[in-house]
Design an enzyme around this catalytic site. Sequence first.
Site, PDB file in Angstrom:
ATOM      1  N   LYS A 188      31.350  47.166  30.065  1.00  0.00           N
ATOM      2  CA  LYS A 188      32.425  46.311  30.568  1.00  0.00           C
ATOM      3  C   LYS A 188      32.294  44.929  29.959  1.00  0.00           C
ATOM      4  O   LYS A 188      31.899  43.961  30.589  1.00  0.00           O
ATOM      5  CB  LYS A 188      32.392  46.242  32.089  1.00  0.00           C
ATOM      6  CG  LYS A 188      33.769  45.947  32.663  1.00  0.00           C
ATOM      7  CD  LYS A 188      34.712  47.094  32.411  1.00  0.00           C
ATOM      8  CE  LYS A 188      36.154  46.717  32.653  1.00  0.00           C
ATOM      9  NZ  LYS A 188      37.088  47.744  32.266  1.00  0.00           N
ATOM     10  N   SER A 384      41.614  51.064  31.144  1.00  0.00           N
ATOM     11  CA  SER A 384      41.187  50.568  32.448  1.00  0.00           C
ATOM     12  C   SER A 384      42.290  50.818  33.474  1.00  0.00           C
ATOM     13  O   SER A 384      42.597  51.956  33.767  1.00  0.00           O
ATOM     14  CB  SER A 384      40.799  49.094  32.359  1.00  0.00           C
ATOM     15  OG  SER A 384      39.813  48.798  33.327  1.00  0.00           O
TER      16      SER A 384
END
Length: 585
Positions: A188, A384
């Site tokens: 991330k 995402s």
Amino acid sequence: MKFLGNVIATVVGIFVFIMFFFFGIILIGAIFGGDDTVSVKSDSVIELNLKQIQNDYAGKYKDPWVTVFSDKKGVGLTDVINAIEAAKTDDNIKGISILNDESSLGLAQYKDLRNALESFKKSGKFVWAYANTYSQKEYYLNSVANTVYINPAGDLDFKGLSSEVMFFKDFQDKSGIHMEVIRHGKYKSAVEPFLENKMSDANREQVTALLNSIWTTVSTDISKSRNIPLDKLNEIANGLLARTPEMAKAQHLVDIVAYEDVYHNAIKKALKVTGDDDYNKISILDYTQNNVTTALTNTATDQIAIIYAQGEIQSGEGDVTVIGEGSMRRSLQEARKNEDVKAIVLRIDSPGGSALTSDLIWREIEITKKVKPVVVSMGNYAASGGYYIACNANTIFAESNTITGSIGVFGILPNFSPLANKLGINTEQVKTHENSANYSPFVPVDEKFKAFTLEGVEHIYNTFVTHVAEGRKMTFAQVDAIAQGRVWSGSEALKIGLVDKIGGLNDAIAEAAKIAKVKSYSTQNYPEYEKTFNDILSGLPFAQSKEAFIKEEIGEENYMLIEQVKRLQKQKGVQAMLPFGLNIK
């Protein structure tokens, strides 16, 4: 004072009168201005310049005032591709000229457009291309042409793909402005620039794999169109062997080095236009507008609804460039309740955004899927939060160079307490209970607050992974192994089970019709956005001049940096967002 009040009232009255007069003239012109359709003459050539095309879908609005005062033609890339398909059988169209193409479209959109041009060529009509200079992305599209021209003083950029990331850890230490980061997922890396001063091994691994996969798609398509082996194309890229027009021609990346007048004369000769007469041209915008307004009405009762989800995912209504739960949930409900709609295609082009909004849209899809099949078509991005709203579809399509995955979440909070201390500013909080105070950027973040926030991030991550596992018929552990915020190309996502098939929007529509068992159908575009009068005013040219002025003064790239900072300021709550601003060059 009474005199001053009368003066102010008079000025306001004059201003209001001018505004009503101005809008009235525009409205009358829009209503009675007549048909502005451009006729298509015989032996015409479509000039393909996509500078004004930014999105797949140009949008529809419930309030007709928005359409009246819009400064855009209302044409999206999907309309353009449909027009190119119609041009195959249009006797008035003899070919397509890609002329000095400049566009902000992404590589996956170019892939879809490229496929349409390839199909157009198979009809026996020509596609020619000319540019003074070719960026790498522009050359990818232009290389589909039968004949590729380049200006003798121009250049061609062909060197492979790259991406760069800026890191701010030392800047934070020196400035006293810290970004407090709470995340789940080793990949991330949207927040990595605030934690490190160099790229982590995990981030470098995923970016390298992603770029190589996208390059494989780009180079394979160019190889087929130009009949150049892949090894040779990589050799050209490594050595910059096409950096001048003459070198590009020697490497067979272009066919003719000449000025634009020579290019147009060659088209005249191909069309057998003699003398000083020019050949007939029509812009792709005009031709597309004609196709939209004059195409034969499809009398089929059955419909496939196409719902476009474009831009970052945020709370609220949303618009052409922002995915909001208001317009998305309303569109799904309308399509679900419409008896003529037999299946739904969700076209996603999004790097993600608000995790809460993503979950609300996911839930609406879950309800809809129990009534009618839902097929997803991924554009440039479905990452995402963009993947969150895709994961429970019946079937997922992606282009091979789509950027997807990034199954992970993070929270980011600006903290100015070190800067405040440097400036001699002290902040004190008074509270009735131990945890009653809201987060303050001027107070150091304590470990208890971090623990509570991390708990929220972990909860959303687990929910995200669970949704993906259920939608993709995988175990939690299987999804977690390929999640952790890592991004994948469409071709990689196919191998690991995140998508079902490689293909574009038309492939997804055909699949939706197949699942719904309908053969004759029309398509219906959604959303129809709800806008206020203030929204209308903000779209007028004089209201946009500030952004245009700033962009002109500081340049496109610097303006993008400012926009990134503004987006960070607007991000509230936990984010399911593409891990970094990926600008592929």
